[in-house]
Design a protein around this motif. Sequence first.
Motif, PDB file in Angstrom:
ATOM      1  N   ASP A  31     -29.900  13.782 -19.670  1.00 35.67           N
ATOM      2  CA  ASP A  31     -29.338  14.056 -18.346  1.00 35.67           C
ATOM      3  C   ASP A  31     -28.040  14.853 -18.461  1.00 35.67           C
ATOM      4  O   ASP A  31     -27.811  15.801 -17.705  1.00 35.67           O
ATOM      5  N   PHE A  32     -27.193  14.466 -19.415  1.00 34.61           N
ATOM      6  CA  PHE A  32     -25.917  15.165 -19.605  1.00 34.61           C
ATOM      7  C   PHE A  32     -26.155  16.610 -20.040  1.00 34.61           C
ATOM      8  O   PHE A  32     -25.557  17.539 -19.496  1.00 34.61           O
ATOM      9  N   ILE A  33     -27.052  16.792 -20.998  1.00 35.85           N
ATOM     10  CA  ILE A  33     -27.346  18.147 -21.479  1.00 35.85           C
ATOM     11  C   ILE A  33     -27.915  18.994 -20.357  1.00 35.85           C
ATOM     12  O   ILE A  33     -27.544  20.161 -20.199  1.00 35.85           O
ATOM     13  N   SER A  34     -28.797  18.430 -19.552  1.00 36.30           N
ATOM     14  CA  SER A  34     -29.366  19.170 -18.419  1.00 36.30           C
ATOM     15  C   SER A  34     -28.290  19.579 -17.431  1.00 36.30           C
ATOM     16  O   SER A  34     -28.302  20.708 -16.920  1.00 36.30           O
ATOM     17  N   ALA A  35     -27.347  18.678 -17.177  1.00 40.08           N
ATOM     18  CA  ALA A  35     -26.261  18.998 -16.243  1.00 40.08           C
ATOM     19  C   ALA A  35     -25.391  20.121 -16.788  1.00 40.08           C
ATOM     20  O   ALA A  35     -25.036  21.057 -16.061  1.00 40.08           O
ATOM     21  N   VAL A  36     -25.075  20.066 -18.074  1.00 47.49           N
ATOM     22  CA  VAL A  36     -24.247  21.116 -18.679  1.00 47.49           C
ATOM     23  C   VAL A  36     -24.989  22.444 -18.664  1.00 47.49           C
ATOM     24  O   VAL A  36     -24.434  23.482 -18.284  1.00 47.49           O
ATOM     25  N   MET A  37     -26.258  22.425 -19.068  1.00 47.00           N
ATOM     26  CA  MET A  37     -27.026  23.667 -19.147  1.00 47.00           C
ATOM     27  C   MET A  37     -27.282  24.298 -17.785  1.00 47.00           C
ATOM     28  O   MET A  37     -27.489  25.500 -17.691  1.00 47.00           O
ATOM     29  N   SER A  38     -27.267  23.518 -16.723  1.00 45.23           N
ATOM     30  CA  SER A  38     -27.507  24.079 -15.396  1.00 45.23           C
ATOM     31  C   SER A  38     -26.226  24.590 -14.740  1.00 45.23           C
ATOM     32  O   SER A  38     -26.295  25.217 -13.684  1.00 45.23           O
TER      33      SER A  38
END
Length: 132
Positions: A31-38
Motif C-alpha cells: 500500500d505504501f509503495i503504491s501510494a508513493v508510486m502514484s
Amino acid sequence: MSASDQEAGEQRVRDAVRRHARTRAFAEAEDFISAVMSDPEVQAARERVEAAEAEFGMELQTRLQPFQDRYDQAVAAGDADGLAGLCGGKHGHWGRICVLPDGHETSMEEPHWGRTSEGRPIAWVGSAPDDW
C-alpha cells in the motif's frame, strides 16, 4: 491432552500469528509503495528517467546494434552457448534484457543496453530481478 499435544497446539498458534503478521506487513508495504508510486512528482520523475533512457539508447544504437543482432540470432537458433556469455543485467519489470557481454560495465564501460518490449532501443544503469 498431553504436554506434547499442548506444545504442538501452541506452536501452530505461534506459526499462524507469524504468518498473519508477515502477510499484514507485506500488505502495508505494498500500500505504501503504491501510494508513493502514484504521487504526481514520482510519476513525472519516472517519465523523465524513461525519456533519458530512450534517448541514450538511441545514441548508442549505431555502436551497440551488432550485440542485439547476435542476441536475436542466438535466440532464433536456440543457441544456448551464444546466450550464456551475456550480461545478467535486466529490468525485468519492463521487459528489458541487456544484450551486451557479461562484464561490459567494466571492460567496455557501457551501460546496460537492449530493446524495450516494444522494440525500441534503451540504455539503463542498474539491474532488477525479473519479478521486480
